[in-house]
Design a protein around this motif. Sequence first.
Motif, PDB file in Angstrom:
ATOM      1  N   LEU A  90      29.590  56.491  41.013  1.00  0.00           N
ATOM      2  CA  LEU A  90      29.091  55.518  40.042  1.00  0.00           C
ATOM      3  C   LEU A  90      28.527  54.317  40.786  1.00  0.00           C
ATOM      4  N   TRP A  91      27.219  54.046  40.585  1.00  0.00           N
ATOM      5  CA  TRP A  91      26.596  52.866  41.183  1.00  0.00           C
ATOM      6  C   TRP A  91      26.831  51.636  40.313  1.00  0.00           C
ATOM      7  N   GLU A  92      27.071  50.496  40.955  1.00  0.00           N
ATOM      8  CA  GLU A  92      27.253  49.226  40.245  1.00  0.00           C
ATOM      9  C   GLU A  92      26.536  48.121  41.002  1.00  0.00           C
ATOM     10  N   GLN A  93      26.016  47.166  40.258  1.00  0.00           N
ATOM     11  CA  GLN A  93      25.440  45.985  40.886  1.00  0.00           C
ATOM     12  C   GLN A  93      26.544  44.969  41.129  1.00  0.00           C
ATOM     13  N   VAL A  94      26.541  44.359  42.305  1.00  0.00           N
ATOM     14  CA  VAL A  94      27.556  43.371  42.657  1.00  0.00           C
ATOM     15  C   VAL A  94      27.084  41.999  42.199  1.00  0.00           C
ATOM     16  N   GLU A  95      27.973  41.303  41.510  1.00  0.00           N
ATOM     17  CA  GLU A  95      27.627  39.973  41.000  1.00  0.00           C
ATOM     18  C   GLU A  95      27.219  39.049  42.147  1.00  0.00           C
ATOM     19  N   ASP A  96      26.140  38.339  41.957  1.00  0.00           N
ATOM     20  CA  ASP A  96      25.628  37.436  42.986  1.00  0.00           C
ATOM     21  C   ASP A  96      26.220  36.044  42.787  1.00  0.00           C
ATOM     22  N   LYS A  97      27.155  35.645  43.681  1.00  0.00           N
ATOM     23  CA  LYS A  97      27.739  34.313  43.608  1.00  0.00           C
ATOM     24  C   LYS A  97      28.240  33.911  44.987  1.00  0.00           C
ATOM     25  N   ASP A  98      28.660  32.702  45.087  1.00  0.00           N
ATOM     26  CA  ASP A  98      29.172  32.173  46.348  1.00  0.00           C
ATOM     27  C   ASP A  98      30.601  32.684  46.515  1.00  0.00           C
ATOM     28  N   TRP A  99      30.755  33.803  47.254  1.00  0.00           N
ATOM     29  CA  TRP A  99      32.066  34.441  47.371  1.00  0.00           C
ATOM     30  C   TRP A  99      33.040  33.570  48.162  1.00  0.00           C
ATOM     31  N   VAL A 100      32.556  32.864  49.162  1.00  0.00           N
ATOM     32  CA  VAL A 100      33.446  31.998  49.939  1.00  0.00           C
ATOM     33  C   VAL A 100      34.013  30.901  49.047  1.00  0.00           C
ATOM     34  N   ARG A 101      33.143  30.279  48.251  1.00  0.00           N
ATOM     35  CA  ARG A 101      33.597  29.233  47.350  1.00  0.00           C
ATOM     36  C   ARG A 101      34.541  29.798  46.288  1.00  0.00           C
ATOM     37  N   ALA A 102      34.232  30.985  45.771  1.00  0.00           N
ATOM     38  CA  ALA A 102      35.094  31.593  44.761  1.00  0.00           C
ATOM     39  C   ALA A 102      36.478  31.875  45.331  1.00  0.00           C
ATOM     40  N   TRP A 103      36.528  32.349  46.569  1.00  0.00           N
ATOM     41  CA  TRP A 103      37.810  32.622  47.222  1.00  0.00           C
ATOM     42  C   TRP A 103      38.581  31.334  47.454  1.00  0.00           C
ATOM     43  N   MET A 104      37.889  30.300  47.930  1.00  0.00           N
ATOM     44  CA  MET A 104      38.555  29.020  48.186  1.00  0.00           C
ATOM     45  C   MET A 104      39.112  28.419  46.904  1.00  0.00           C
ATOM     46  N   ASP A 105      38.413  28.615  45.795  1.00  0.00           N
ATOM     47  CA  ASP A 105      38.859  28.048  44.528  1.00  0.00           C
ATOM     48  C   ASP A 105      40.155  28.679  44.034  1.00  0.00           C
ATOM     49  N   THR A 106      40.488  29.883  44.513  1.00  0.00           N
ATOM     50  CA  THR A 106      41.712  30.557  44.062  1.00  0.00           C
ATOM     51  C   THR A 106      42.935  30.145  44.874  1.00  0.00           C
ATOM     52  N   TYR A 107      42.757  29.487  45.995  1.00  0.00           N
ATOM     53  CA  TYR A 107      43.867  29.147  46.878  1.00  0.00           C
ATOM     54  C   TYR A 107      44.132  27.655  46.793  1.00  0.00           C
ATOM     55  N   LYS A 108      45.188  27.272  46.093  1.00  0.00           N
ATOM     56  CA  LYS A 108      45.492  25.878  45.787  1.00  0.00           C
ATOM     57  C   LYS A 108      46.786  25.455  46.477  1.00  0.00           C
ATOM     58  N   PRO A 109      47.035  24.134  46.597  1.00  0.00           N
ATOM     59  CA  PRO A 109      48.324  23.674  47.124  1.00  0.00           C
ATOM     60  C   PRO A 109      49.483  24.214  46.291  1.00  0.00           C
ATOM     61  N   MET A 110      50.585  24.558  46.982  1.00  0.00           N
ATOM     62  CA  MET A 110      51.761  25.122  46.322  1.00  0.00           C
ATOM     63  C   MET A 110      52.995  24.349  46.770  1.00  0.00           C
ATOM     64  N   GLN A 111      53.918  24.115  45.850  1.00  0.00           N
ATOM     65  CA  GLN A 111      55.136  23.382  46.157  1.00  0.00           C
ATOM     66  C   GLN A 111      56.317  24.347  46.236  1.00  0.00           C
ATOM     67  N   PHE A 112      57.187  24.135  47.247  1.00  0.00           N
ATOM     68  CA  PHE A 112      58.361  24.957  47.459  1.00  0.00           C
ATOM     69  C   PHE A 112      59.572  24.043  47.656  1.00  0.00           C
ATOM     70  N   GLY A 113      60.310  23.804  46.588  1.00  0.00           N
ATOM     71  CA  GLY A 113      61.425  22.889  46.662  1.00  0.00           C
ATOM     72  C   GLY A 113      60.978  21.454  46.470  1.00  0.00           C
ATOM     73  N   PRO A 114      61.910  20.500  46.512  1.00  0.00           N
ATOM     74  CA  PRO A 114      61.572  19.097  46.232  1.00  0.00           C
ATOM     75  C   PRO A 114      60.658  18.460  47.268  1.00  0.00           C
ATOM     76  N   ARG A 115      60.726  18.904  48.532  1.00  0.00           N
ATOM     77  CA  ARG A 115      60.035  18.185  49.602  1.00  0.00           C
ATOM     78  C   ARG A 115      58.752  18.838  50.090  1.00  0.00           C
ATOM     79  N   LEU A 116      58.660  20.148  50.051  1.00  0.00           N
ATOM     80  CA  LEU A 116      57.660  20.894  50.824  1.00  0.00           C
ATOM     81  C   LEU A 116      56.473  21.352  49.986  1.00  0.00           C
ATOM     82  N   TRP A 117      55.254  21.087  50.530  1.00  0.00           N
ATOM     83  CA  TRP A 117      54.012  21.627  49.982  1.00  0.00           C
ATOM     84  C   TRP A 117      53.281  22.415  51.063  1.00  0.00           C
ATOM     85  N   VAL A 118      52.623  23.497  50.668  1.00  0.00           N
ATOM     86  CA  VAL A 118      51.708  24.228  51.547  1.00  0.00           C
ATOM     87  C   VAL A 118      50.310  24.046  50.982  1.00  0.00           C
ATOM     88  N   CYS A 119      49.403  23.499  51.810  1.00  0.00           N
ATOM     89  CA  CYS A 119      48.073  23.107  51.332  1.00  0.00           C
ATOM     90  C   CYS A 119      46.992  23.730  52.206  1.00  0.00           C
TER      91      CYS A 119
END
Length: 297
Positions: A90-119
């Motif tokens: 099955l052939w499909e057309q791949v959506e044309d967008k900024d894949w790097v930006r789309a990937w970066m937008d999915t990875y956000k700062p996360m908090q683990f416990g009261p003190r620690l963030w991973v950013c």
Amino acid sequence: MSQWVQLRIQAKAAQVDACENALLALGALSVTLQDNADQPILEPELGTTPLWDDTQIIGLFDADTHTAAIVEQFPLMFAAEGGVGSVDLLWEQVEDKDWVRAWMDTYKPMQFGPRLWVCPSWCQPPQPDAVNLLLDPGLAFGTGTHPTTALCLRYLDEHIKGGEEVVDFGCGSGILGMAALLLGARTMTGIDIDPQALTATRDNAQRNDIRRDRFEVYLPQHTPAVQADITVANILAGPLNELAPQLAQLTRSGGKLALSGLLSHQADDVIQRYNEWFVMDTPKQQEDWVIISGTRR
């Protein structure tokens, strides 16, 4: 206009190699394998690469590809590569967008416990005065998005009081060791069988302004004698059971142990294995995964 098209193939496990080789021979820029029937492969044996019984294969091609010619040539190439039977294409057309930006937008700062963030490095820390660990996805496993990593980070946030000597067996990206140091541990010894993990750990530690003399990394056979206040290992149940004597030896009397990479149904077996050396606690669970902890006898 899209820059790429992709050819999607439904195949059985025995057909995958021939399909992959045929796609590459026909000019595919990349080939991706995906589970096509929600069949988990949770803990493969070392040195093996198991495949799903029903596998979806996606070949990426340049948009100028003569798709009709590929469809015509694929069965011949598939057979030449040892393929048996037939597969649906099955052939499909791949959506044309900024894949790097789309990937970066999915990875956000996360908090683990009261003190620690991973950013990620491209985000402003939500709490500048918190303990902020800068980490981008890269060479080695471990960004905090998986439940087992999250469980270990929360454990460290709770148990690091300051001045500890910590061992991380299977350090991956170095995330647990860096978190321990930023939370106040004195030194960290990272151990991994993968030289790329040691490289990733050094690079990430440098990005977080951690001096190299505070975070030493080793292949297992080169690990010096250490008596850790806290030992963490986020790997898999099989290796954890095999490593029990070694992890016990690395942990001082009265020291703490935290093990993850475990599914909930595997916890009892691992706890039983470590009871010889540790007083074990009740497991803590996130989704289907658990962390087990204890204190060295």
